[in-house]
Scaffold this motif. Sequence first.
Motif, PDB file in Angstrom:
ATOM      1  N   ARG A  64       1.998 -24.285  11.231  1.00 33.48           N
ATOM      2  CA  ARG A  64       0.699 -23.777  10.792  1.00 33.48           C
ATOM      3  C   ARG A  64       0.784 -22.308  10.418  1.00 33.48           C
ATOM      4  N   GLU A  65       1.501 -21.529  11.219  1.00 37.16           N
ATOM      5  CA  GLU A  65       1.656 -20.102  10.927  1.00 37.16           C
ATOM      6  C   GLU A  65       2.391 -19.893   9.610  1.00 37.16           C
ATOM      7  N   LEU A  66       3.473 -20.660   9.417  1.00 37.47           N
ATOM      8  CA  LEU A  66       4.225 -20.550   8.165  1.00 37.47           C
ATOM      9  C   LEU A  66       3.367 -20.938   6.970  1.00 37.47           C
ATOM     10  N   LYS A  67       2.563 -21.982   7.127  1.00 36.98           N
ATOM     11  CA  LYS A  67       1.698 -22.420   6.044  1.00 36.98           C
ATOM     12  C   LYS A  67       0.643 -21.370   5.729  1.00 36.98           C
ATOM     13  N   ALA A  68       0.071 -20.739   6.783  1.00 33.15           N
ATOM     14  CA  ALA A  68      -0.928 -19.685   6.567  1.00 33.15           C
ATOM     15  C   ALA A  68      -0.301 -18.496   5.853  1.00 33.15           C
ATOM     16  N   ARG A  69       0.908 -18.128   6.266  1.00 29.53           N
ATOM     17  CA  ARG A  69       1.591 -17.009   5.604  1.00 29.53           C
ATOM     18  C   ARG A  69       1.885 -17.337   4.147  1.00 29.53           C
ATOM     19  N   ALA A  70       2.301 -18.586   3.887  1.00 28.90           N
ATOM     20  CA  ALA A  70       2.581 -18.994   2.505  1.00 28.90           C
ATOM     21  C   ALA A  70       1.317 -18.924   1.662  1.00 28.90           C
ATOM     22  N   ASN A  71       0.196 -19.363   2.211  1.00 25.73           N
ATOM     23  CA  ASN A  71      -1.070 -19.289   1.478  1.00 25.73           C
ATOM     24  C   ASN A  71      -1.461 -17.848   1.190  1.00 25.73           C
TER      25      ASN A  71
END
Length: 244
Positions: A64-71
């Motif tokens: 989730r953290e990686l996805k938020a950073r990617a967004n």
Amino acid sequence: MSLSPTKGKHFVTRLWSRFGVRVLAVALLLVGVAGGYYLGDDREVQKQGIESQFAAQAEISEQRELKARANDRVVEMAQLRAAQLLAQQKAAAAARAAAERARRAEEASRKARAAAEAVAKAEATQTVGPAKPYTGPIPASCNEYAGVRKTGCALMLDAGFGIDQFPCLDKLFTKESGWNYRATNPSTGAYGIPQALPGSKMATAGDDWMTNPATQIKWGLSYIDGRYGNPCTAWAHSQDTGWY
């Protein structure tokens, strides 16, 4: 020594009792050990299950953290590209405006050079003939005039010309500009009362050459004196050629 049947029976009973107790003890021991192994295995399994659950939750959180950073990165790059595009559009518009201003300035300069060259060529091919005598009335003084003409008359006298020259100067400047210090020739760019070409020539007579009639008249008188000698000769040339 022999045992009686009764004693023998009691002996055998005690022997089996002792053997049974021992067997029971050993059985209980084995059951305890087996139970201990079972409980130990169960605890290890439970421990491994908890650790696996924690690891799965940590992995989900990390994803989730990686996805938020990617967004966030996608949004940041989109904003950066938008800002760069806007800057490029502004720079292109400024460049086009500057190019247009340069083109207009060059066109105006070209027209001014062409007009000046045409005048110079015409002047080079023309000769100043003898002045036609002025036969009109001669003013007694500059008080016979008013406004800019009166100023022009006074400045002419101050430049060393006689009062008899003013009728010629009056006709010349009336033809050129109507004594309008803001008069502009749209074809050649000549400016002011004497229609200097270009008008900036009159700066030699004063920085206020664009707005001061006196400055323009002084320059015009100086030009006439240097080229024709006096206003009547300049007027005669203007009558012959259409310019002076």
